[in-house]
Write a protein that holds these residues in place. Sequence first.
Motif, PDB file in Angstrom:
ATOM      1  N   VAL A   1      -0.825   6.608 -14.437  1.00  0.00           N
ATOM      2  CA  VAL A   1      -0.709   6.086 -13.348  1.00  0.00           C
ATOM      3  C   VAL A   1      -1.967   4.690 -13.025  1.00  0.00           C
ATOM      4  O   VAL A   1      -2.990   4.840 -13.799  1.00  0.00           O
ATOM      5  CB  VAL A   1      -0.375   6.811 -12.152  1.00  0.00           C
ATOM      6  CG1 VAL A   1       1.003   6.984 -12.283  1.00  0.00           C
ATOM      7  CG2 VAL A   1      -2.150   7.784 -12.335  1.00  0.00           C
ATOM      8  N   GLN A   2      -0.789   4.274 -12.240  1.00  0.00           N
ATOM      9  CA  GLN A   2      -2.066   3.347 -11.907  1.00  0.00           C
ATOM     10  C   GLN A   2      -2.459   3.502 -10.553  1.00  0.00           C
ATOM     11  O   GLN A   2      -1.535   3.867  -9.873  1.00  0.00           O
ATOM     12  CB  GLN A   2      -1.710   1.506 -11.724  1.00  0.00           C
ATOM     13  CG  GLN A   2      -1.983   0.823 -13.208  1.00  0.00           C
ATOM     14  CD  GLN A   2      -3.500   0.304 -13.333  1.00  0.00           C
ATOM     15  OE1 GLN A   2      -4.090   0.363 -12.659  1.00  0.00           O
ATOM     16  NE2 GLN A   2      -3.799   0.812 -15.082  1.00  0.00           N
TER      17      GLN A   2
ATOM     18  N   GLU B   1       0.910  11.692  -4.353  1.00  0.00           N
ATOM     19  CA  GLU B   1      -0.419  12.727  -4.752  1.00  0.00           C
ATOM     20  C   GLU B   1      -1.396  11.918  -4.310  1.00  0.00           C
ATOM     21  O   GLU B   1      -1.946  11.003  -4.439  1.00  0.00           O
ATOM     22  CB  GLU B   1      -0.943  13.509  -5.345  1.00  0.00           C
ATOM     23  CG  GLU B   1       0.453  14.090  -6.518  1.00  0.00           C
ATOM     24  CD  GLU B   1       0.321  14.968  -6.910  1.00  0.00           C
ATOM     25  OE1 GLU B   1      -0.848  15.511  -7.752  1.00  0.00           O
ATOM     26  OE2 GLU B   1       0.662  16.688  -7.535  1.00  0.00           O
ATOM     27  N   ILE B   2      -2.251  12.514  -3.594  1.00  0.00           N
ATOM     28  CA  ILE B   2      -3.848  12.504  -3.221  1.00  0.00           C
ATOM     29  C   ILE B   2      -4.482  13.123  -4.265  1.00  0.00           C
ATOM     30  O   ILE B   2      -4.493  14.402  -4.273  1.00  0.00           O
ATOM     31  CB  ILE B   2      -4.287  12.209  -1.949  1.00  0.00           C
ATOM     32  CG1 ILE B   2      -3.608  11.431  -1.377  1.00  0.00           C
ATOM     33  CG2 ILE B   2      -6.002  12.287  -1.828  1.00  0.00           C
ATOM     34  CD1 ILE B   2      -3.695  11.642   0.383  1.00  0.00           C
ATOM     35  N   TRP B   3      -5.431  11.679  -4.930  1.00  0.00           N
ATOM     36  CA  TRP B   3      -6.661  12.605  -5.832  1.00  0.00           C
ATOM     37  C   TRP B   3      -8.014  12.945  -5.375  1.00  0.00           C
ATOM     38  O   TRP B   3      -7.982  11.633  -4.937  1.00  0.00           O
ATOM     39  CB  TRP B   3      -5.682  12.209  -7.245  1.00  0.00           C
ATOM     40  CG  TRP B   3      -5.232  13.013  -7.736  1.00  0.00           C
ATOM     41  CD1 TRP B   3      -4.294  13.017  -7.749  1.00  0.00           C
ATOM     42  CD2 TRP B   3      -5.280  13.529  -9.479  1.00  0.00           C
ATOM     43  NE1 TRP B   3      -3.353  14.168  -8.607  1.00  0.00           N
ATOM     44  CE2 TRP B   3      -4.102  14.038 -10.119  1.00  0.00           C
ATOM     45  CE3 TRP B   3      -6.531  13.162 -10.645  1.00  0.00           C
ATOM     46  CZ2 TRP B   3      -4.098  14.015 -11.418  1.00  0.00           C
ATOM     47  CZ3 TRP B   3      -6.029  13.781 -11.895  1.00  0.00           C
ATOM     48  CH2 TRP B   3      -4.569  14.088 -12.221  1.00  0.00           C
ATOM     49  N   SER B   4      -8.881  13.813  -5.308  1.00  0.00           N
ATOM     50  CA  SER B   4      -9.820  13.622  -3.989  1.00  0.00           C
ATOM     51  C   SER B   4     -11.125  14.228  -4.596  1.00  0.00           C
ATOM     52  O   SER B   4     -11.283  14.939  -5.727  1.00  0.00           O
ATOM     53  CB  SER B   4      -9.478  14.643  -2.836  1.00  0.00           C
ATOM     54  OG  SER B   4     -10.536  14.465  -2.368  1.00  0.00           O
ATOM     55  N   VAL B   5     -11.920  12.829  -5.749  1.00  0.00           N
ATOM     56  CA  VAL B   5     -12.646  12.917  -6.873  1.00  0.00           C
ATOM     57  C   VAL B   5     -14.016  12.997  -5.795  1.00  0.00           C
ATOM     58  O   VAL B   5     -14.437  12.138  -5.393  1.00  0.00           O
ATOM     59  CB  VAL B   5     -12.701  11.838  -7.687  1.00  0.00           C
ATOM     60  CG1 VAL B   5     -13.656  11.923  -8.933  1.00  0.00           C
ATOM     61  CG2 VAL B   5     -10.935  12.049  -8.111  1.00  0.00           C
ATOM     62  N   SER B   6     -14.655  14.175  -6.214  1.00  0.00           N
ATOM     63  CA  SER B   6     -15.764  14.901  -5.478  1.00  0.00           C
ATOM     64  C   SER B   6     -17.035  14.379  -7.031  1.00  0.00           C
ATOM     65  O   SER B   6     -17.102  15.307  -8.294  1.00  0.00           O
ATOM     66  CB  SER B   6     -16.224  15.846  -4.871  1.00  0.00           C
ATOM     67  OG  SER B   6     -15.215  15.705  -3.656  1.00  0.00           O
ATOM     68  N   ASN B   7     -18.201  13.691  -6.677  1.00  0.00           N
ATOM     69  CA  ASN B   7     -18.644  14.247  -7.876  1.00  0.00           C
ATOM     70  C   ASN B   7     -20.533  15.304  -7.316  1.00  0.00           C
ATOM     71  O   ASN B   7     -21.121  15.008  -6.593  1.00  0.00           O
ATOM     72  CB  ASN B   7     -20.313  12.692  -8.337  1.00  0.00           C
ATOM     73  CG  ASN B   7     -20.271  12.207  -9.162  1.00  0.00           C
ATOM     74  OD1 ASN B   7     -20.742  13.695  -9.295  1.00  0.00           O
ATOM     75  ND2 ASN B   7     -20.569  11.337  -9.217  1.00  0.00           N
ATOM     76  N   ALA B   8     -20.485  16.360  -7.942  1.00  0.00           N
ATOM     77  CA  ALA B   8     -20.792  17.388  -7.360  1.00  0.00           C
ATOM     78  C   ALA B   8     -22.622  17.795  -8.440  1.00  0.00           C
ATOM     79  O   ALA B   8     -23.534  18.160  -8.930  1.00  0.00           O
ATOM     80  CB  ALA B   8     -20.875  18.548  -7.457  1.00  0.00           C
TER      81      ALA B   8
ATOM     82  N   PRO C   1       1.197  -1.205  -0.338  1.00  0.00           N
ATOM     83  CA  PRO C   1       0.291   0.335  -0.043  1.00  0.00           C
ATOM     84  C   PRO C   1       0.973   1.613  -0.115  1.00  0.00           C
ATOM     85  O   PRO C   1       1.892   1.377   0.901  1.00  0.00           O
ATOM     86  CB  PRO C   1      -0.757  -0.100   1.429  1.00  0.00           C
ATOM     87  CG  PRO C   1      -0.419  -1.418   1.958  1.00  0.00           C
ATOM     88  CD  PRO C   1       0.667  -1.779   1.142  1.00  0.00           C
ATOM     89  N   ILE C   2       0.322   2.365  -0.958  1.00  0.00           N
ATOM     90  CA  ILE C   2       1.554   3.396  -1.121  1.00  0.00           C
ATOM     91  C   ILE C   2       0.912   4.329   0.415  1.00  0.00           C
ATOM     92  O   ILE C   2      -0.511   4.426   0.966  1.00  0.00           O
ATOM     93  CB  ILE C   2       0.879   3.990  -1.838  1.00  0.00           C
ATOM     94  CG1 ILE C   2       1.553   3.526  -3.109  1.00  0.00           C
ATOM     95  CG2 ILE C   2       1.749   5.704  -2.112  1.00  0.00           C
ATOM     96  CD1 ILE C   2       1.086   4.930  -4.427  1.00  0.00           C
TER      97      ILE C   2
ATOM     98  N   THR D   1      -1.354   7.964  -6.045  1.00  0.00           N
ATOM     99  CA  THR D   1      -1.242   7.643  -6.576  1.00  0.00           C
ATOM    100  C   THR D   1       0.240   8.199  -6.828  1.00  0.00           C
ATOM    101  O   THR D   1       0.862   9.477  -6.232  1.00  0.00           O
ATOM    102  CB  THR D   1      -1.512   7.204  -8.200  1.00  0.00           C
ATOM    103  OG1 THR D   1      -0.075   6.728  -9.205  1.00  0.00           O
ATOM    104  CG2 THR D   1      -1.703   8.640  -8.665  1.00  0.00           C
ATOM    105  N   THR D   2       1.838   7.172  -7.173  1.00  0.00           N
ATOM    106  CA  THR D   2       3.248   8.201  -7.136  1.00  0.00           C
ATOM    107  C   THR D   2       3.263   8.264  -8.957  1.00  0.00           C
ATOM    108  O   THR D   2       2.916   6.975  -9.762  1.00  0.00           O
ATOM    109  CB  THR D   2       3.812   7.366  -6.904  1.00  0.00           C
ATOM    110  OG1 THR D   2       3.831   7.030  -5.313  1.00  0.00           O
ATOM    111  CG2 THR D   2       5.358   8.259  -6.951  1.00  0.00           C
TER     112      THR D   2
END
Length: 577
Positions: free
Chosen positions: A409-410, A390-397, A344-345, A444-445
């Motif tokens: 990336v994976q 980085e952490i990407w925070s994907v929010s669905n509005a 795990p990262i 992901t890195t």
Amino acid sequence: MPRLRFNLLAAVILALVTSSSTAQTNKLFIPETLSGPIYNLNMAPSLHSFYPDATTATLAFNGSYLGPTLILEKGSDVQMNVTNQIGEPTTVHWHGMHVAPKNDGGPHTVIADAATWSPSFTVLDRATTFWYHPHLHHKTNEHVYRGLAGMIIVRDAAEAALALPRTYGVDDIPVILQDRRFSPQRQFVFNGGGIGESGNTIVVNGTVEPFLEVEAGIVRLRLLNGSNSRVYQLGLDNNASIFQIGSDGGLLPAPVELTRLRLAPGERAEVLLDLSSSNGQNRTLMSYSSELLRGEPGGVNLGPGGPPPGAGNIDGTDFQILEIRVSGSSSITSIPTSLIPLEPILESSATRTRPMILNNVPGPQGALAINSVELDLNVINEVVSLGDTEIWSVSNATGGPHPFHIHDVQFQILDRNGSAPPANEQGLKDVVLVYPGETVRFITTFEDFADPDTPYMYHCHFLGHEDGGMMGQFIVLDPNATALERSLLPEGDFLLSNYPNPFTDWTTISYSLDRDSDVKIMVFDAVGREVKTLFEGRRAAGANETIWKAGSVPSGTYFVQISINGKPRSHAVQISR
Ligand code: C2O
Ligand code: CU
Ligand code: CU
């Protein structure tokens, strides 16, 4: 043999009597394989026999529909020769593969009509199932719908050491799921626009009503949702367990036992079926689409507009995908207990969290967007530093789900609305379905391939949304990049950042202009409501700054939108108090 004939005859009679037949009538087509180091792919118009009574005009790689399965060995050097003879420009993208942006086949890497594109690269990915498809902006929905797609299988030593079925087409089966709509003349009906094409006829590897013959034992299916906009809810007709062994980017640490598997466009899943005691039986892979959410593409239609279930519409109904006929016996009869471990990262290794809000362009009836802007091929939306985690925070509005996909990336999903993802989503992924109101965080890195010239894409994998501009671009930049390299950014582009971010009271917004320009800087909230205009007027070429004093504006994510000579670009900022 007589029994098979009887079944076929019974199926034909049944099909004549009722509209829903139970036995499928066409042998599943297994695409041929190509192996390296050189892969020749030729895209051209063709004709494919989906039905015995007519041929359908298609586009295809090498054959009559779809393309060959590319077999790649991890660590090997490969060369792709992709020739375009479809009569108009397109591109070919190696979906999921970790390759340099110039080799990735995104919308910037156009293959002109009658031209050949020959990228070469080293296969860096672990053993898994990827796919390839065109990616020309505004044309992806159509080019894929007409037949341009194919599967990629990466093999490696770690996978080869496991006791898994791996005889292609025998016990290791490519299963490319698509839906199409045919006219009475058996031609594709293509409307364009909206969420992307959807159909009322399931085709698997280009076969309608397919059946597959396998030996009793463990069978591996490489499921690829190659549909433009349909989500599937997969399961077996007897509700027997399915063992998921792989997700988008490789094998899971251990098989995950499921009775339902939801697969969104672009996603892949490798599964094992235990058919070892099914000699002489038939099983059917189904989509239990009645279980999908109302309004979820593939589920019951929302509101008026779409046809009701039944009337030539399979949305929200349970339908057959693949009949599996079992006879004889195979030597692989058990499911392994463990597969490939995944390190795990750690969240603590991330240098930043990058918000990605799926929303609309501000204003009435604004188009679907990411972080409030539509794709502009001349704008780099995000700049990532080479080597950063980085952490990407994907929010669905928005009001509907979207499958979010990133190139290069994976990733590993950290959480869905704060809770750990289900076990089958704890492997490597490159597409994640994000529901309305949900926030999915992944980590992901960005280890390789700094390139200031060619961006990677991130986008919704509903191909109509993607073509509609629900897509953004990022570049990976060497933190030591010289001013010269930075100046190589696509013309008219500029870097937009703010510091600090997140902030409590004020933040400085910095941007650069390549010439004197009319500038308007506005702030919007996450759902596109205007918060404030920060600046409007003329600004000089070079580096510029504007300070936002947020006063009593509550904590949350906001978008700073900078319009330069009328062209908007936006940047997410966060207030956290
Ligand atoms: Cu499957 Cu950007 O694509
Ligand atoms: Cu992709
Ligand atoms: Cu979408």
